[in-house]
Write a protein that holds these residues in place. Structure first.
Motif, mmCIF file in Angstrom:
data_model
loop_
_atom_site.group_PDB
_atom_site.id
_atom_site.type_symbol
_atom_site.label_atom_id
_atom_site.label_comp_id
_atom_site.label_asym_id
_atom_site.label_seq_id
_atom_site.Cartn_x
_atom_site.Cartn_y
_atom_site.Cartn_z
ATOM 1 N N GLY A 49 57.076 -67.396 11.772
ATOM 2 C CA GLY A 49 57.570 -66.041 11.562
ATOM 3 C C GLY A 49 58.640 -65.989 10.496
ATOM 4 N N ASP A 50 59.512 -66.997 10.482
ATOM 5 C CA ASP A 50 60.565 -67.034 9.470
ATOM 6 C C ASP A 50 59.989 -67.196 8.065
ATOM 7 N N LEU A 51 58.880 -67.914 7.945
ATOM 8 C CA LEU A 51 58.226 -68.045 6.640
ATOM 9 C C LEU A 51 57.791 -66.668 6.131
ATOM 10 N N GLY A 52 57.233 -65.840 7.019
ATOM 11 C CA GLY A 52 56.855 -64.497 6.606
ATOM 12 C C GLY A 52 58.054 -63.677 6.174
ATOM 13 N N LEU A 53 59.134 -63.739 6.941
ATOM 14 C CA LEU A 53 60.338 -62.994 6.584
ATOM 15 C C LEU A 53 60.940 -63.480 5.278
ATOM 16 N N ALA A 54 60.811 -64.782 5.011
ATOM 17 C CA ALA A 54 61.374 -65.343 3.782
ATOM 18 C C ALA A 54 60.710 -64.772 2.539
ATOM 19 N N MET A 55 59.510 -64.234 2.688
ATOM 20 C CA MET A 55 58.819 -63.676 1.531
ATOM 21 C C MET A 55 59.590 -62.524 0.894
ATOM 22 N N ARG A 56 60.410 -61.810 1.677
ATOM 23 C CA ARG A 56 61.163 -60.700 1.103
ATOM 24 C C ARG A 56 62.116 -61.187 0.017
ATOM 25 N N ASP A 57 62.961 -62.155 0.359
ATOM 26 C CA ASP A 57 63.978 -62.615 -0.591
ATOM 27 C C ASP A 57 63.427 -63.608 -1.601
ATOM 28 N N ARG A 58 62.490 -64.436 -1.176
ATOM 29 C CA ARG A 58 62.047 -65.538 -2.042
ATOM 30 C C ARG A 58 60.965 -65.130 -3.028
ATOM 31 N N ALA A 59 60.194 -64.108 -2.715
ATOM 32 C CA ALA A 59 59.090 -63.732 -3.600
ATOM 33 C C ALA A 59 59.074 -62.242 -3.928
ATOM 34 N N ALA A 60 59.191 -61.379 -2.912
ATOM 35 C CA ALA A 60 59.086 -59.940 -3.168
ATOM 36 C C ALA A 60 60.235 -59.423 -4.013
ATOM 37 N N LEU A 61 61.446 -59.855 -3.717
ATOM 38 C CA LEU A 61 62.608 -59.355 -4.457
ATOM 39 C C LEU A 61 62.589 -59.751 -5.929
ATOM 40 N N PRO A 62 62.396 -61.045 -6.272
ATOM 41 C CA PRO A 62 62.312 -61.369 -7.702
ATOM 42 C C PRO A 62 61.122 -60.720 -8.399
ATOM 43 N N SER A 63 60.013 -60.557 -7.683
ATOM 44 C CA SER A 63 58.860 -59.875 -8.286
ATOM 45 C C SER A 63 59.161 -58.400 -8.515
ATOM 46 N N GLY A 64 59.859 -57.777 -7.559
ATOM 47 C CA GLY A 64 60.257 -56.393 -7.742
ATOM 48 C C GLY A 64 61.213 -56.216 -8.908
ATOM 49 N N LEU A 65 62.153 -57.132 -9.045
ATOM 50 C CA LEU A 65 63.057 -57.089 -10.196
ATOM 51 C C LEU A 65 62.289 -57.207 -11.506
ATOM 52 N N GLU A 66 61.270 -58.040 -11.510
ATOM 53 C CA GLU A 66 60.471 -58.196 -12.719
ATOM 54 C C GLU A 66 59.701 -56.917 -13.032
ATOM 55 N N LEU A 67 59.192 -56.245 -11.997
ATOM 56 C CA LEU A 67 58.526 -54.961 -12.215
ATOM 57 C C LEU A 67 59.478 -53.955 -12.861
ATOM 58 N N LEU A 68 60.712 -53.922 -12.373
ATOM 59 C CA LEU A 68 61.690 -52.981 -12.926
ATOM 60 C C LEU A 68 62.068 -53.350 -14.357
ATOM 61 N N ARG A 69 62.203 -54.653 -14.620
ATOM 62 C CA ARG A 69 62.570 -55.071 -15.977
ATOM 63 C C ARG A 69 61.471 -54.711 -16.964
ATOM 64 N N VAL A 70 60.234 -54.950 -16.584
ATOM 65 C CA VAL A 70 59.111 -54.625 -17.461
ATOM 66 C C VAL A 70 59.020 -53.116 -17.685
ATOM 67 N N ALA A 71 59.367 -52.344 -16.653
ATOM 68 C CA ALA A 71 59.311 -50.888 -16.766
ATOM 69 C C ALA A 71 60.473 -50.318 -17.568
ATOM 70 N N GLY A 72 61.422 -51.174 -17.957
ATOM 71 C CA GLY A 72 62.551 -50.709 -18.744
ATOM 72 C C GLY A 72 63.572 -49.926 -17.944
#
Length: 463
Positions: A49-72
């Motif tokens: 279960g902790d592995l699933g929760l870790a996806m927020r900070d370890r993968a979703a958050l940096p990917s979301g930041l990248e989406l925002l950076r690309v969108a300017g």
């Protein structure tokens, strides 16, 4: 599935005393002959279960930041979409879910039914986030002359799906914390959370070392896979893990999150306004503000100072590897020496790192050194402080106390989020200010820890 014999685990330390402010609650114990099997089985499901929760900070958050950076997106838009708006909604939703979870009694326990709702909801939101640029472009085309612009439509789609995901993820994290509090004896919490940190950091190493650089061309697929891991791991844990019998619910009161004013007037649990709790809230607030600004903008900082994405990913992986190597030792020291002394040592080290970074970071080399120290020391803080709420709040009403604390912390974080984006825009994107904020609030956190230590000298409860 773990059978009825897995109703508890033994405490390793006979020295654990009653934690201040806690009422007597049921603490699990392993039945004879099933201790090792119960420990291994329960740990395995919780780690999944902790592995699933870790996806927020370890993968979703940096990917979301990248989406925002690309969108300017501007710094102001990034702060609002990634932090402020989701937190504003979550500060009402999370306490409400915690209130109902503490009072729920059913065949599946009081945490798992809500986790089984949060898991697929978060998965669906991440899938939507993955396609938010295309959905935003479609909305722009459909609106025609009424459209506010393609970029605004893309950012709006991002905001909707990220807010939905973050609320689901934060609810799941709160419920998971309550589940751990229910099934793991206090004397084991430091080492259990060290193992959770190792799982999360391991996922972070994999993402930043081998996947992060691929976000340039495969961001959609990465977000979809992240959503699948988030929902699938949490759901599998809920199916495999059995909760112990819960204590009788306290007398019904109004839900603490019905409204902001209702939260402040009616929703505070009895005893929550005791002085040690107020200093504890101040400490948690300062800690959140210490790390949040830099964690929100570190990718923008790295891009502005010409640090390649591959280098940033490698540094993150190295920092996580060091954190993995130290996690169990920190957890062991927390169990033996207490969370407060360990937290004070780590926060003092971070204060020095942040203050130094504010003064010296002016090129790629200095950023890389300070960033690596930030990852290592902030990771040590989250390992050392993970069991602090369990040490301070009563077990049978834990989610009420913890969710109310989160309500206050998030409210203050929202105010910081409202200020930090415009301030960085006005400063000409001087991201060293995020480190300066960390230095100031880490010093304030140390003051709170010192005061809390005098008012709350014991942070252990009966095992």
């Amino acid at each position: 599935m773990i059978g009825p014999a897995v109703s508890a685990l033994p405490s390793p330390a006979a020295t654990a005393g009653e934690r201040d402010g806690g009422a007597a609650g049921t603490t699990p114990v392993v039945k004879a002959g099933a201790g090792l099997a119960a420990l291994a089985g329960m740990l395995g499901w919780l780690l999944l279960g902790d592995l699933g929760l870790a996806m927020r900070d370890r993968a979703a958050l940096p990917s979301g930041l990248e989406l925002l950076r690309v969108a300017g997106a501007s710094d102001t838009a990034t702060s609002l979409l990634l932090s402020t708006v989701p937190a504003l909604l979550a500060m009402f939703v999370v306490p409400l879910v915690g209130w109902h979870s503490d009072r729920h009694r059913g065949r599946w326990g009081r945490r798992r039914p809500y986790l089984l709702v949060a898991a697929p909801a978060g998965c669906a939101a991440l899938v939507g986030l993955a396609y938010s640029p295309a959905l935003g472009a479609t909305a722009d085309a459909l609106l025609g002359d009424l459209s506010p612009g393609a970029q605004v439509c893309r950012l709006a789609a991002f905001g909707v799906f990220w807010t939905f995901f973050d609320c689901a993820a934060l609810c799941a994290l709160s419920l998971f914390t309550g589940l751990v509090n229910d099934v793991v004896p206090f004397g084991w919490l430091g080492r259990f959370y060290a193992l959770f940190r190792i799982v999360g950091l391991g996922a972070g190493i994999v993402f930043h070392r081998w996947i992060f650089a691929l976000t340039d061309h495969h961001l959609t697929g990465i977000l979809v896979a992240t959503g699948g891991l988030f929902g699938g791991c949490i759901a599998a844990m809920c199916v495999g893990l059995r909760e112990p019998a819960a204590p009788l619910p306290p007398a019904a009161t109004a839900p603490p999150a019905a409204s902001a004013s209702g939260t402040l007037r009616r929703g505070l649990p009895d005893g929550f306004l005791a002085r040690p709790n107020l200093w504890a809230i101040a400490m948690f607030v300062c800690a959140a503000i210490t790390f949040n600004p830099f964690n929100t903008f570190y990718q923008f900082f790295a891009h502005a100072i010409a640090v390649p994405k591959a280098t940033l990913g490698m540094l993150t992986a190295i920092g996580y590897a060091v954190s993995i190597g130290s996690a169990f030792a920190i957890g062991w020291l927390v169990d033996r020496c207490g969370a407060m002394p360990m937290c004070a040592v780590v926060m003092a080290a971070y204060c020095a790192v942040a203050a130094t970074g504010t003064l010296v970071v002016d090129d790629a080399a200095s950023f890389q050194a300070v960033y690596l120290c930030h990852v290592i020391v902030s990771g040590a803080w989250w390992t050392a402080a993970a069991s602090m709420p369990m040490a301070l709040f009563p077990r049978e009403r834990f989610l009420q106390f913890n969710a109310t604390k989160d309500f206050v912390v998030v409210a203050i974080a929202i105010l910081v989020g409202i200020v930090q984006g415009p301030l960085l825009d006005l400063s000409g994107h001087d991201y060293r200010l995020t480190l300066g904020c960390g230095a100031v609030f880490s010093a304030l956190c140390l003051v709170c820890l010192a005061r809390l230590r005098t008012l709350h000298p014991t942070t252990t409860r009966d095992s």
